[in-house]
Design a protein around this motif. Structure first.
Motif, short mmCIF file in Angstrom:
data_model
loop_
_atom_site.label_atom_id
_atom_site.label_comp_id
_atom_site.label_asym_id
_atom_site.label_seq_id
_atom_site.Cartn_x
_atom_site.Cartn_y
_atom_site.Cartn_z
N PHE A 1 36.37 21.25 -4.21
CA PHE A 1 36.15 22.35 -3.29
C PHE A 1 36.86 22.05 -1.98
O PHE A 1 36.28 21.41 -1.09
N PRO A 2 38.12 22.49 -1.86
CA PRO A 2 38.86 22.26 -0.61
C PRO A 2 38.27 23.08 0.54
O PRO A 2 37.89 24.24 0.35
N VAL A 3 38.16 22.46 1.69
CA VAL A 3 37.69 23.15 2.88
C VAL A 3 38.60 22.80 4.06
O VAL A 3 39.18 21.73 4.10
N TYR B 1 40.45 13.75 -7.79
CA TYR B 1 39.15 13.76 -8.48
C TYR B 1 39.13 14.76 -9.63
O TYR B 1 38.39 14.59 -10.59
N LYS B 2 39.94 15.79 -9.55
CA LYS B 2 40.00 16.80 -10.61
C LYS B 2 40.44 16.17 -11.92
O LYS B 2 39.97 16.57 -12.99
N ALA B 3 41.30 15.17 -11.85
CA ALA B 3 41.81 14.50 -13.05
C ALA B 3 40.72 13.79 -13.85
O ALA B 3 40.87 13.56 -15.04
N ILE B 4 39.61 13.45 -13.20
CA ILE B 4 38.52 12.78 -13.91
C ILE B 4 37.32 13.70 -14.14
O ILE B 4 36.22 13.25 -14.42
N MET C 1 18.65 20.53 -16.29
CA MET C 1 19.39 20.16 -15.10
C MET C 1 20.76 19.63 -15.53
O MET C 1 20.88 18.90 -16.50
N THR C 2 21.76 20.00 -14.78
CA THR C 2 23.11 19.51 -15.07
C THR C 2 23.42 18.31 -14.19
O THR C 2 22.82 18.11 -13.15
N ASN C 3 24.37 17.53 -14.63
CA ASN C 3 24.79 16.36 -13.86
C ASN C 3 26.20 16.56 -13.36
O ASN C 3 27.06 15.74 -13.58
N ARG C 4 26.41 17.64 -12.69
CA ARG C 4 27.74 17.97 -12.20
C ARG C 4 28.05 17.20 -10.93
O ARG C 4 27.16 16.88 -10.13
N ILE C 5 29.35 16.92 -10.76
CA ILE C 5 29.82 16.20 -9.59
C ILE C 5 30.86 17.06 -8.89
O ILE C 5 31.72 17.66 -9.54
N ALA C 6 30.79 17.11 -7.57
CA ALA C 6 31.74 17.88 -6.77
C ALA C 6 32.39 16.97 -5.74
O ALA C 6 31.80 15.98 -5.31
N ALA C 7 33.61 17.33 -5.34
CA ALA C 7 34.29 16.66 -4.25
C ALA C 7 34.67 17.71 -3.22
O ALA C 7 35.20 18.77 -3.56
N VAL C 8 34.37 17.43 -1.95
CA VAL C 8 34.63 18.37 -0.86
C VAL C 8 35.48 17.68 0.19
O VAL C 8 35.20 16.55 0.59
N GLY C 9 36.53 18.36 0.63
CA GLY C 9 37.41 17.81 1.66
C GLY C 9 38.73 18.54 1.71
O GLY C 9 38.88 19.61 1.11
N LYS C 10 39.68 17.97 2.40
CA LYS C 10 41.03 18.54 2.43
C LYS C 10 41.60 18.45 1.03
O LYS C 10 41.39 17.46 0.31
N LYS C 11 42.36 19.46 0.62
CA LYS C 11 42.83 19.56 -0.75
C LYS C 11 43.60 18.31 -1.21
O LYS C 11 43.36 17.80 -2.30
#
Length: 114
Positions: free
Chosen positions: A25-27, A17-20, A1-11
């Motif tokens: 995932f912009p929507v 969050y990409k910097a860390i 299992m991976t411990n990936r983290i995602a952020a979803v919202g306006k770009k």
């Protein structure tokens, strides 16, 4: 299992969050949000950060995944700042876990100590 983290919202709200190392995932609308969440769940992301405004608009979709062990969907402030959705969800979770609404007492205690 991976411990990936995602952020979803306006770009503009999730780009930092990409910097860390968080996958972003912009929507722009409800349909995109629904598709992205379904994809992230299927890919077994451990944590999904969702901007509060988007989470509030799509509360029914968020609630659908409440019973899942993974992912943990966490509301975070967007570009407008905190709007109270995250606090409300936290209060509900604590109430469910403890069996009583202790959140209000906790808030009062914190403010009195300052």
């Amino acid at each position: 299992m991976t411990n990936r983290i995602a952020a979803v919202g306006k770009k503009d709200a999730i780009l930092p969050y990409k910097a860390i190392g968080v996958d972003i995932f912009p929507v722009e609308n409800r349909e995109e949000f629904k598709d992205i969440i379904k994809k992230l769940v299927a890919e077994k992301y451990a944590i999904i950060l969702v901007t509060e405004d988007l989470a509030e608009e799509n509360n029914d979709i968020i609630i659908k995944y409440n019973g899942y062990m993974i992912p943990s969907i966490i509301p975070v402030p967007g570009t407008r700042g905190a709007i109270g959705y995250g606090s409300k969800r936290l209060r509900e979770a604590v109430k469910k876990a403890v069996g009583a609404d202790i959140y209000e007492e906790w808030e009062v205690t914190i403010y009195e100590e300052r």
